[in-house]
Design a protein around this motif. Structure first.
Motif, PDB file in Angstrom:
ATOM      1  N   VAL A   1       0.864  -1.180   0.000  1.00 26.72           N
ATOM      2  CA  VAL A   1       0.000   0.000   0.000  1.00 26.72           C
ATOM      3  C   VAL A   1       0.902   1.232   0.000  1.00 26.72           C
ATOM      4  CG1 VAL A   1      -1.794   1.272   1.229  1.00 26.72           C
ATOM      5  CG2 VAL A   1      -1.795  -1.231   1.274  1.00 26.72           C
ATOM      6  N   PRO A   2       0.797   2.079  -1.030  1.00 30.70           N
ATOM      7  CA  PRO A   2       1.668   3.253  -1.103  1.00 30.70           C
ATOM      8  C   PRO A   2       1.380   4.272   0.001  1.00 30.70           C
ATOM      9  CG  PRO A   2       0.649   2.780  -3.232  1.00 30.70           C
ATOM     10  CD  PRO A   2      -0.027   1.915  -2.208  1.00 30.70           C
ATOM     11  N   LEU A   3       2.430   4.721   0.666  1.00 31.37           N
ATOM     12  CA  LEU A   3       2.284   5.728   1.722  1.00 31.37           C
ATOM     13  C   LEU A   3       1.671   7.027   1.202  1.00 31.37           C
ATOM     14  CD1 LEU A   3       5.618   5.167   3.672  1.00 31.37           C
ATOM     15  CD2 LEU A   3       3.314   4.544   4.388  1.00 31.37           C
ATOM     16  N   PRO A   4       2.018   7.480  -0.013  1.00 29.41           N
ATOM     17  CA  PRO A   4       1.384   8.700  -0.499  1.00 29.41           C
ATOM     18  C   PRO A   4      -0.138   8.583  -0.626  1.00 29.41           C
ATOM     19  CG  PRO A   4       3.318   8.197  -1.820  1.00 29.41           C
ATOM     20  CD  PRO A   4       3.088   7.024  -0.906  1.00 29.41           C
ATOM     21  N   VAL A   5      -0.618   7.409  -0.970  1.00 29.46           N
ATOM     22  CA  VAL A   5      -2.065   7.200  -1.086  1.00 29.46           C
ATOM     23  C   VAL A   5      -2.711   7.256   0.299  1.00 29.46           C
ATOM     24  CG1 VAL A   5      -3.868   5.534  -1.744  1.00 29.46           C
ATOM     25  CG2 VAL A   5      -1.876   5.887  -3.219  1.00 29.46           C
ATOM     26  N   LEU A   6      -2.069   6.659   1.290  1.00 26.56           N
ATOM     27  CA  LEU A   6      -2.597   6.718   2.661  1.00 26.56           C
ATOM     28  C   LEU A   6      -2.646   8.165   3.159  1.00 26.56           C
ATOM     29  CD1 LEU A   6      -0.882   3.628   4.320  1.00 26.56           C
ATOM     30  CD2 LEU A   6      -3.276   3.876   3.641  1.00 26.56           C
ATOM     31  N   ALA A   7      -1.589   8.927   2.883  1.00 20.45           N
ATOM     32  CA  ALA A   7      -1.565  10.333   3.288  1.00 20.45           C
ATOM     33  C   ALA A   7      -2.676  11.108   2.587  1.00 20.45           C
ATOM     34  CB  ALA A   7      -0.204  10.950   2.984  1.00 20.45           C
ATOM     35  N   LEU A   8      -2.859  10.854   1.304  1.00 16.78           N
ATOM     36  CA  LEU A   8      -3.915  11.533   0.552  1.00 16.78           C
ATOM     37  C   LEU A   8      -5.290  11.217   1.144  1.00 16.78           C
ATOM     38  CD1 LEU A   8      -4.880  13.216  -1.855  1.00 16.78           C
ATOM     39  CD2 LEU A   8      -4.785  11.128  -3.243  1.00 16.78           C
ATOM     40  N   LEU A   9      -5.536   9.957   1.452  1.00 17.86           N
ATOM     41  CA  LEU A   9      -6.820   9.572   2.050  1.00 17.86           C
ATOM     42  C   LEU A   9      -7.038  10.256   3.398  1.00 17.86           C
ATOM     43  CD1 LEU A   9      -6.943   5.769   1.156  1.00 17.86           C
ATOM     44  CD2 LEU A   9      -8.243   7.635   0.104  1.00 17.86           C
ATOM     45  N   ALA A  10      -5.992  10.346   4.206  1.00 14.38           N
ATOM     46  CA  ALA A  10      -6.111  11.003   5.509  1.00 14.38           C
ATOM     47  C   ALA A  10      -6.431  12.481   5.344  1.00 14.38           C
ATOM     48  CB  ALA A  10      -4.822  10.823   6.311  1.00 14.38           C
ATOM     49  N   PHE A  11      -5.714  13.165   4.462  1.00 10.50           N
ATOM     50  CA  PHE A  11      -5.983  14.590   4.240  1.00 10.50           C
ATOM     51  C   PHE A  11      -7.380  14.818   3.676  1.00 10.50           C
ATOM     52  CE2 PHE A  11      -1.252  15.306   4.177  1.00 10.50           C
ATOM     53  CZ  PHE A  11      -1.227  16.267   5.191  1.00 10.50           C
ATOM     54  N   ILE A  12      -7.809  13.954   2.756  1.00  4.89           N
ATOM     55  CA  ILE A  12      -9.152  14.101   2.188  1.00  4.89           C
ATOM     56  C   ILE A  12     -10.214  13.886   3.254  1.00  4.89           C
ATOM     57  CG2 ILE A  12     -10.827  13.005   0.631  1.00  4.89           C
ATOM     58  CD1 ILE A  12      -8.538  12.648  -1.371  1.00  4.89           C
ATOM     59  N   LEU A  13     -10.042  12.866   4.094  1.00  5.69           N
ATOM     60  CA  LEU A  13     -11.014  12.598   5.148  1.00  5.69           C
ATOM     61  C   LEU A  13     -11.105  13.768   6.123  1.00  5.69           C
ATOM     62  CD1 LEU A  13     -13.056  10.751   6.488  1.00  5.69           C
ATOM     63  CD2 LEU A  13     -11.162   9.578   7.630  1.00  5.69           C
ATOM     64  N   ILE A  14      -9.971  14.312   6.528  1.00  2.00           N
ATOM     65  CA  ILE A  14      -9.976  15.467   7.431  1.00  2.00           C
ATOM     66  C   ILE A  14     -10.652  16.654   6.757  1.00  2.00           C
ATOM     67  CG2 ILE A  14      -8.505  17.162   8.610  1.00  2.00           C
ATOM     68  CD1 ILE A  14      -6.494  14.822   9.042  1.00  2.00           C
ATOM     69  N   THR A  15     -10.355  16.879   5.489  1.00  2.16           N
ATOM     70  CA  THR A  15     -10.964  17.988   4.749  1.00  2.16           C
ATOM     71  C   THR A  15     -12.478  17.837   4.693  1.00  2.16           C
ATOM     72  OG1 THR A  15      -8.971  18.283   3.402  1.00  2.16           O
ATOM     73  CG2 THR A  15     -11.017  19.181   2.512  1.00  2.16           C
ATOM     74  N   VAL A  16     -12.954  16.659   4.354  1.00  2.00           N
ATOM     75  CA  VAL A  16     -14.395  16.413   4.269  1.00  2.00           C
ATOM     76  C   VAL A  16     -15.062  16.612   5.631  1.00  2.00           C
ATOM     77  CG1 VAL A  16     -16.137  14.600   3.884  1.00  2.00           C
ATOM     78  CG2 VAL A  16     -14.268  14.935   2.241  1.00  2.00           C
ATOM     79  N   LEU A  17     -14.450  16.092   6.682  1.00  2.00           N
ATOM     80  CA  LEU A  17     -15.019  16.258   8.024  1.00  2.00           C
ATOM     81  C   LEU A  17     -15.087  17.727   8.418  1.00  2.00           C
ATOM     82  CD1 LEU A  17     -13.245  13.267   9.798  1.00  2.00           C
ATOM     83  CD2 LEU A  17     -15.705  13.472   9.316  1.00  2.00           C
ATOM     84  N   LEU A  18     -14.063  18.494   8.095  1.00  2.00           N
ATOM     85  CA  LEU A  18     -14.065  19.918   8.427  1.00  2.00           C
ATOM     86  C   LEU A  18     -15.115  20.682   7.625  1.00  2.00           C
ATOM     87  CD1 LEU A  18     -10.223  20.526   8.747  1.00  2.00           C
ATOM     88  CD2 LEU A  18     -11.912  20.549  10.601  1.00  2.00           C
ATOM     89  N   ILE A  19     -15.326  20.292   6.382  1.00  2.00           N
ATOM     90  CA  ILE A  19     -16.371  20.936   5.576  1.00  2.00           C
ATOM     91  C   ILE A  19     -17.750  20.632   6.157  1.00  2.00           C
ATOM     92  CG2 ILE A  19     -17.511  20.884   3.318  1.00  2.00           C
ATOM     93  CD1 ILE A  19     -14.671  20.580   2.097  1.00  2.00           C
ATOM     94  N   ILE A  20     -17.966  19.405   6.583  1.00  2.00           N
ATOM     95  CA  ILE A  20     -19.248  19.041   7.201  1.00  2.00           C
ATOM     96  C   ILE A  20     -19.445  19.830   8.497  1.00  2.00           C
ATOM     97  CG2 ILE A  20     -20.567  17.174   8.285  1.00  2.00           C
ATOM     98  CD1 ILE A  20     -19.191  15.262   6.262  1.00  2.00           C
ATOM     99  N   ILE A  21     -18.403  19.929   9.310  1.00  2.00           N
ATOM    100  CA  ILE A  21     -18.481  20.710  10.543  1.00  2.00           C
ATOM    101  C   ILE A  21     -18.839  22.156  10.223  1.00  2.00           C
ATOM    102  CG2 ILE A  21     -17.102  21.671  12.445  1.00  2.00           C
ATOM    103  CD1 ILE A  21     -15.613  18.917  12.472  1.00  2.00           C
ATOM    104  N   ARG A  22     -18.181  22.708   9.210  1.00  2.00           N
ATOM    105  CA  ARG A  22     -18.447  24.096   8.814  1.00  2.00           C
ATOM    106  C   ARG A  22     -19.917  24.275   8.438  1.00  2.00           C
ATOM    107  NH1 ARG A  22     -19.138  26.493   3.981  1.00  2.00           N
ATOM    108  NH2 ARG A  22     -18.706  28.721   3.877  1.00  2.00           N
ATOM    109  N   ARG A  23     -20.460  23.357   7.655  1.00  2.30           N
ATOM    110  CA  ARG A  23     -21.861  23.477   7.218  1.00  2.30           C
ATOM    111  C   ARG A  23     -22.840  23.322   8.373  1.00  2.30           C
ATOM    112  NH1 ARG A  23     -22.007  20.550   1.326  1.00  2.30           N
ATOM    113  NH2 ARG A  23     -20.670  22.098   0.332  1.00  2.30           N
ATOM    114  N   ARG A  24     -22.476  22.529   9.354  1.00  4.50           N
ATOM    115  CA  ARG A  24     -23.385  22.306  10.496  1.00  4.50           C
ATOM    116  C   ARG A  24     -23.336  23.443  11.513  1.00  4.50           C
ATOM    117  NH1 ARG A  24     -23.314  16.012  12.373  1.00  4.50           N
ATOM    118  NH2 ARG A  24     -24.156  15.158  10.440  1.00  4.50           N
ATOM    119  N   THR A  25     -22.295  24.252  11.476  1.00  2.00           N
ATOM    120  CA  THR A  25     -22.143  25.276  12.517  1.00  2.00           C
ATOM    121  C   THR A  25     -22.342  26.696  12.011  1.00  2.00           C
ATOM    122  OG1 THR A  25     -19.749  25.279  12.196  1.00  2.00           O
ATOM    123  CG2 THR A  25     -20.628  23.863  13.936  1.00  2.00           C
ATOM    124  N   ILE A  26     -22.616  26.854  10.736  1.00  2.00           N
ATOM    125  CA  ILE A  26     -22.840  28.225  10.235  1.00  2.00           C
ATOM    126  C   ILE A  26     -24.311  28.517  10.183  1.00  2.00           C
ATOM    127  CG2 ILE A  26     -22.664  29.671   8.187  1.00  2.00           C
ATOM    128  CD1 ILE A  26     -19.936  28.670   7.749  1.00  2.00           C
TER     129      ILE A  26
END
Length: 143
Positions: free
Chosen positions: A118-143
């Motif tokens: 499993v390529p480490l760059p792919v794991l890093a990309l998935l982690a950053f994408i997941l954090i980004t998506v979660l933060l966008i959802i948080i933003r939409r729920r709190t504005i």
């Protein structure tokens, strides 16, 4: 300005922090325990993931749902770097553009894998994408 979270926003914030924490601890484990030296792009990705683990922990402790303003740029830039690293690993970026030198670890070598390939760059990309998506959802729920 007071942000009122909807139900579940705190759990999403906690999940974002856990992803950042596991990613940070994994990078440290791979580098310090397994002895794999990070390549140039890995260092840049660490520069964006490590602070996320800290600021998201503080946001969880303080129930600060406005953290997306500070954490989202870190996660998005980290995702762009991880995407470029993934393209480089896959051989889709031409050789002259590669940031790695002959003296350091290769950004696209076989040592950039874990768990049997499993390529480490792919794991890093998935982690950053997941954090980004979660933060966008948080933003939409709190504005």
């Amino acid at each position: 300005m007071s942000l009122q979270p909807s139900s579940g926003s705190w759990n999403l914030l906690l999940l974002a922090w856990l992803v950042a924490l596991v990613s940070t601890l994994s990078a440290l484990f791979i580098g310090e325990v397994m002895g794999q030296a990070p390549c140039v792009l890995c260092w840049f990705q660490r520069a964006f993931m490590f602070p996320l683990a800290v600021v998201l922990a503080i946001a969880c402790y303080r129930s600060d749902f406005a953290i997306w303003r500070y954490a989202l740029p870190l996660a998005a830039i980290g995702a762009v770097l991880a995407f470029a690293h993934t393209l480089l690993y896959a051989g889709l970026i031409p050789q002259p553009i590669q940031p790695c030198t002959a003296t350091g670890p290769s950004c696209s070598g076989a040592e950039m894998t874990i768990f049997g390939g499993v390529p480490l760059p792919v794991l890093a990309l998935l982690a950053f994408i997941l954090i980004t998506v979660l933060l966008i959802i948080i933003r939409r729920r709190t504005i």
